[in-house]
Structure formats: structure tokens, C-alpha cells
Design a protein around this motif. Structure first.
Motif, PDB file in Angstrom:
ATOM      1  N   HIS A 164       0.821  -1.213   0.000  1.00 53.89           N
ATOM      2  CA  HIS A 164       0.000   0.000   0.000  1.00 53.89           C
ATOM      3  C   HIS A 164       0.854   1.260   0.000  1.00 53.89           C
ATOM      4  O   HIS A 164       0.388   2.325  -0.422  1.00 53.89           O
ATOM      5  CB  HIS A 164      -0.927   0.019   1.210  1.00 53.89           C
ATOM      6  N   TYR A 165       2.092   1.157   0.486  1.00 52.56           N
ATOM      7  CA  TYR A 165       2.946   2.330   0.634  1.00 52.56           C
ATOM      8  C   TYR A 165       4.178   2.317  -0.277  1.00 52.56           C
ATOM      9  O   TYR A 165       4.851   3.343  -0.403  1.00 52.56           O
ATOM     10  CB  TYR A 165       3.414   2.451   2.091  1.00 52.56           C
ATOM     11  N   CYS A 166       4.476   1.171  -0.888  1.00 57.23           N
ATOM     12  CA  CYS A 166       5.722   1.046  -1.656  1.00 57.23           C
ATOM     13  C   CYS A 166       5.471   0.657  -3.110  1.00 57.23           C
ATOM     14  O   CYS A 166       6.360   0.094  -3.764  1.00 57.23           O
ATOM     15  CB  CYS A 166       6.639   0.028  -0.988  1.00 57.23           C
ATOM     16  N   SER A 167       4.288   0.939  -3.612  1.00 56.88           N
ATOM     17  CA  SER A 167       3.966   0.671  -5.018  1.00 56.88           C
ATOM     18  C   SER A 167       3.243   1.875  -5.587  1.00 56.88           C
ATOM     19  O   SER A 167       3.059   2.891  -4.904  1.00 56.88           O
ATOM     20  CB  SER A 167       3.076  -0.573  -5.129  1.00 56.88           C
ATOM     21  N   GLY A 168       2.778   1.751  -6.819  1.00 56.03           N
ATOM     22  CA  GLY A 168       2.012   2.825  -7.436  1.00 56.03           C
ATOM     23  C   GLY A 168       0.746   3.156  -6.673  1.00 56.03           C
ATOM     24  O   GLY A 168       0.201   4.270  -6.805  1.00 56.03           O
ATOM     25  N   HIS A 174      -2.619   8.403  -1.625  1.00 57.38           N
ATOM     26  CA  HIS A 174      -2.197   9.485  -0.745  1.00 57.38           C
ATOM     27  C   HIS A 174      -1.941  10.814  -1.454  1.00 57.38           C
ATOM     28  O   HIS A 174      -1.843  11.853  -0.788  1.00 57.38           O
ATOM     29  CB  HIS A 174      -0.941   9.058   0.026  1.00 57.38           C
ATOM     30  N   HIS A 175      -1.850  10.782  -2.766  1.00 55.98           N
ATOM     31  CA  HIS A 175      -1.594  12.025  -3.505  1.00 55.98           C
ATOM     32  C   HIS A 175      -2.575  12.246  -4.655  1.00 55.98           C
ATOM     33  O   HIS A 175      -2.430  13.193  -5.427  1.00 55.98           O
ATOM     34  CB  HIS A 175      -0.150  12.039  -4.012  1.00 55.98           C
ATOM     35  N   GLN A 176      -3.534  11.343  -4.781  1.00 50.48           N
ATOM     36  CA  GLN A 176      -4.640  11.482  -5.740  1.00 50.48           C
ATOM     37  C   GLN A 176      -4.185  11.680  -7.189  1.00 50.48           C
ATOM     38  O   GLN A 176      -4.837  12.370  -7.981  1.00 50.48           O
ATOM     39  CB  GLN A 176      -5.576  12.632  -5.331  1.00 50.48           C
ATOM     40  N   MET A 177      -3.067  11.119  -7.535  1.00 47.24           N
ATOM     41  CA  MET A 177      -2.627  11.118  -8.935  1.00 47.24           C
ATOM     42  C   MET A 177      -1.679   9.947  -9.148  1.00 47.24           C
ATOM     43  O   MET A 177      -1.124   9.402  -8.195  1.00 47.24           O
ATOM     44  CB  MET A 177      -1.978  12.443  -9.338  1.00 47.24           C
ATOM     45  N   SER A 178      -1.516   9.569 -10.405  1.00 39.65           N
ATOM     46  CA  SER A 178      -0.674   8.413 -10.705  1.00 39.65           C
ATOM     47  C   SER A 178       0.805   8.728 -10.481  1.00 39.65           C
ATOM     48  O   SER A 178       1.226   9.895 -10.505  1.00 39.65           O
ATOM     49  CB  SER A 178      -0.880   7.981 -12.157  1.00 39.65           C
ATOM     50  N   ALA A 196       6.466  14.215  -2.447  1.00 39.65           N
ATOM     51  CA  ALA A 196       5.772  12.919  -2.495  1.00 39.65           C
ATOM     52  C   ALA A 196       6.779  11.788  -2.687  1.00 39.65           C
ATOM     53  O   ALA A 196       6.684  10.742  -2.028  1.00 39.65           O
ATOM     54  CB  ALA A 196       4.742  12.923  -3.621  1.00 39.65           C
ATOM     55  N   PHE A 197       7.750  11.990  -3.565  1.00 38.54           N
ATOM     56  CA  PHE A 197       8.748  10.943  -3.801  1.00 38.54           C
ATOM     57  C   PHE A 197       9.698  10.798  -2.613  1.00 38.54           C
ATOM     58  O   PHE A 197      10.167   9.688  -2.323  1.00 38.54           O
ATOM     59  CB  PHE A 197       9.524  11.222  -5.087  1.00 38.54           C
ATOM     60  N   ALA A 198       9.960  11.903  -1.902  1.00 32.97           N
ATOM     61  CA  ALA A 198      10.796  11.809  -0.703  1.00 32.97           C
ATOM     62  C   ALA A 198      10.095  10.958   0.354  1.00 32.97           C
ATOM     63  O   ALA A 198      10.720  10.094   0.985  1.00 32.97           O
ATOM     64  CB  ALA A 198      11.096  13.204  -0.163  1.00 32.97           C
ATOM     65  N   HIS A 199       8.793  11.170   0.536  1.00 35.30           N
ATOM     66  CA  HIS A 199       8.039  10.360   1.494  1.00 35.30           C
ATOM     67  C   HIS A 199       7.990   8.905   1.035  1.00 35.30           C
ATOM     68  O   HIS A 199       8.087   7.978   1.857  1.00 35.30           O
ATOM     69  CB  HIS A 199       6.619  10.909   1.651  1.00 35.30           C
ATOM     70  N   PHE A 200       7.836   8.701  -0.266  1.00 38.12           N
ATOM     71  CA  PHE A 200       7.833   7.347  -0.812  1.00 38.12           C
ATOM     72  C   PHE A 200       9.156   6.658  -0.508  1.00 38.12           C
ATOM     73  O   PHE A 200       9.186   5.479  -0.126  1.00 38.12           O
ATOM     74  CB  PHE A 200       7.597   7.412  -2.326  1.00 38.12           C
ATOM     75  N   GLY A 201      10.257   7.367  -0.665  1.00 36.55           N
ATOM     76  CA  GLY A 201      11.574   6.805  -0.366  1.00 36.55           C
ATOM     77  C   GLY A 201      11.704   6.383   1.089  1.00 36.55           C
ATOM     78  O   GLY A 201      12.325   5.348   1.389  1.00 36.55           O
ATOM     79  N   GLU A 202      11.084   7.134   2.000  1.00 39.63           N
ATOM     80  CA  GLU A 202      11.128   6.761   3.413  1.00 39.63           C
ATOM     81  C   GLU A 202      10.347   5.476   3.666  1.00 39.63           C
ATOM     82  O   GLU A 202      10.769   4.626   4.459  1.00 39.63           O
ATOM     83  CB  GLU A 202      10.577   7.909   4.255  1.00 39.63           C
ATOM     84  N   HIS A 203       9.217   5.313   2.987  1.00 41.62           N
ATOM     85  CA  HIS A 203       8.471   4.065   3.114  1.00 41.62           C
ATOM     86  C   HIS A 203       9.280   2.889   2.558  1.00 41.62           C
ATOM     87  O   HIS A 203       9.317   1.807   3.155  1.00 41.62           O
ATOM     88  CB  HIS A 203       7.132   4.165   2.375  1.00 41.62           C
ATOM     89  N   LEU A 237      15.496   7.616   0.722  1.00 43.42           N
ATOM     90  CA  LEU A 237      15.568   6.194   1.091  1.00 43.42           C
ATOM     91  C   LEU A 237      16.849   5.925   1.878  1.00 43.42           C
ATOM     92  O   LEU A 237      16.815   5.332   2.963  1.00 43.42           O
ATOM     93  CB  LEU A 237      15.504   5.334  -0.168  1.00 43.42           C
ATOM     94  N   LYS A 238      17.978   6.348   1.336  1.00 44.35           N
ATOM     95  CA  LYS A 238      19.264   6.076   1.984  1.00 44.35           C
ATOM     96  C   LYS A 238      19.356   6.762   3.349  1.00 44.35           C
ATOM     97  O   LYS A 238      19.859   6.185   4.320  1.00 44.35           O
ATOM     98  CB  LYS A 238      20.403   6.538   1.083  1.00 44.35           C
TER      99      LYS A 238
END
Length: 280
Positions: A164-168, A174-178, A196-203, A237-238
Motif C-alpha cells: 500500500h505504501y511502496c507501489s504505485g 495518498h496524492h490522488q494522482m498516478s 511525495a517521492f521523498a516520502h515514498f523513499g522513506e516508506h 531512502l538512503k
């Protein structure tokens, strides 16, 4: 040896004639994922028949789900429910009178990356509509009895599962767009997309931290449609990973995005060759 390789997804089918590490030709077709088994089977038969050549030695298929490695039964096929509980490989083998093998698509992606990059101990993680992973130990694919080794997307995380948090799914929920739309906006420097991508990297860091505890790989290669956004989430992520993992585990770890669009097809050919060798 020439193998007709298929990478079957919920929306598209990729086919290629593969000899060793070389793709001779590739084709793409939309998948009638909502059809019944007969419709899907006829679709696959038509596609395979269209691209068989006198040099084709067999067919190898990657599917988005689990396979009973003993019986060949497809135990679960995500986004293509009509294929669940079928013996697709055996039925295709009967139809074409040639060897047909099947395995999980993330497993074949990992095997393809291992072959192309000479990796010995690695995880190949696919980030697309869902999350999957293939496990390579000592240069060999480890699938498990039901192709379930590496099903990290189903591990518990927050109020749901990792997928739910690490895929499309994360971007649309969470951001209402693809993810594709956000990627384009990030390329234009849009601050919301970049965040959005920074938060995705943390997940992703939380996901990778769990895989390091379980598998302790030397290399992690990310594939799937979301991996094109790698430059926008790798630093977050790192940085997050540094706070989650025991330091020495990160010393020699490499995390990279795949440079091979068709690694799963290469992996499918390699899997076919390994299965042929195992019965000699």
C-alpha cells in the motif's frame, strides 16, 4: 537454444524470442484480464502461435502470482483471477507439444538481473501496481515451494501492508494522482511531487530494512514502472535507512535501479534452460 518468453501482467503481455542473453524480437499486447479462463487461454494461444518459429525450443512464462512448483498449479494470479487454480503450463504444453514452464514474474526479473549483472546474492524488487521480489542465493534463484519467497509486499506495515505504501498504489491513494503524473511533475521541479517521492523513499526504507534482516543481500535492484523515479526517492531512502539498520549491513550494500527494460524476459529464458538441465 531459442525460447519464446512471456511476461504476463494485468494490463499488458510482453513476448520475446530469446537466445541466451539476447532478445531477438519483442512484442506487446493488451491483456483481457477480466475474461474467463477460456478467453485468456485462447488469447495466449493466439499470441504464442503468432510468434513460434521452427527454431523455438519451448515457452517460458512469468506470471504475477504464486505457483506450486511441484504440480505447476497457479495458486494465485493477481489482477488476472481467471488463471488462479489452473495448470496453464501443462495445458499450453499439450496444445503446442513442446515444453512450457512458468514462474513468478518478480522471480524471473531477479534471475534476469543476476544473469545480466553477474550478481551472486541479491534481491530483485519490482515496484509497479504491487510489490514483489525475487531472491538470488549463490547465483541461483530461490523460489520456495509456492513461489512465495520474496512476497514482501504482503508484510504488515502501518495500517495495511507494505504494498500500500511502496507501489504505485501509494501515489493514487495518498496524492490522488498516478506515479507517472507525479514523475512528470517532479521532472518539472514541482515541490509537491518532489516531496511525495521523498516520502515514498522513506516508506521504501522501512521495506528494505525488513528485507535486510531476513535476507541480508549484497545487492538490491529495483525494477517495475515506479523505478523510473529512482533519482527522486533514492536520497530519502538512503537517509532513512541509516536510522533503521545496523551500520555494517549498509557498508557494502548497493541499491540501484534496473538498466534493463526486459530483464524478466531474460530471466524467463534462463529459467527454461535451468529446468531443461535439471531433468537431463
Amino acid at each position: 537454444m531459442s525460447v519464446l518468453c512471456l511476461d504476463l501482467g494485468g494490463t499488458k503481455l510482453m513476448l520475446a524470442q530469446v537466445e541466451g542473453k539476447t532478445l531477438l524480437d519483442t512484442w506487446r499486447y493488451p491483456v483481457p484480464a477480466d475474461g474467463n479462463f477460456e478467453q485468456l487461454f485462447d488469447f495466449l494461444v493466439t499470441c504464442i502461435h503468432s510468434h513460434l518459429t521452427p527454431e523455438t525450443n519451448g515457452v517460458s512464462i512469468g506470471i504475477p502470482g504464486m505457483v506450486d512448483m511441484h504440480s505447476g498449479t497457479l495458486l494465485e494470479v493477481l489482477n488476472i483471477p481467471a488463471l488462479t487454480a489452473t495448470q496453464l503450463a501443462q495445458q499450453l504444453q499439450n496444445t503446442f507439444e513442446m515444453d512450457v514452464v512458468v514462474n513468478n514474474d518478480a522471480n524471473l526479473f531477479a534471475l534476469g538481473e543476476a544473469v545480466l549483472n553477474h550478481n551472486q546474492d541479491m534481491l530483485g524488487i519490482t515496484l509497479g501496481t504491487g510489490v514483489g521480489a525475487g531472491v538470488i542465493f549463490n547465483g541461483q534463484l530461490y523460489s520456495g515451494k509456492h513461489c512465495a519467497a520474496g512476497e514482501i509486499g504482503s508484510l504488515s506495515y502501518r495500517d495495511g501492508i507494505i504494498e500500500h505504501y511502496c507501489s504505485g498504489q501509494y501515489f493514487t491513494t495518498h496524492h490522488q494522482m498516478s506515479g507517472e503524473h507525479l514523475y512528470q511533475k517532479a521532472c518539472e521541479g514541482d515541490s509537491h511531487a518532489l516531496q511525495a517521492f521523498a516520502h515514498f523513499g522513506e516508506h521504501l526504507a522501512h521495506m528494505i530494512a525488513q528485507t535486510l534482516l531476513v535476507y541480508d543481500p549484497k545487492d538490491i535492484v529495483l525494477g517495475g514502472s515506479v523505478s523510473q523515479s529512482f533519482p527522486f526517492f533514492i536520497e530519502a531512502l538512503k537517509q532513512k535507512l541509516q536510522s533503521l539498520v545496523y551500520g555494517p549491513q549498509l557498508t557494502d550494500l548497493t541499491i540501484s535501479a534496473s538498466q534493463h527494460h526486459n530483464a524478466a524476459l531474460i530471466g524467463a529464458a534462463q529459467w527454461f534452460l535451468q529446468q531443461k538441465d535439471s531433468v537431463k
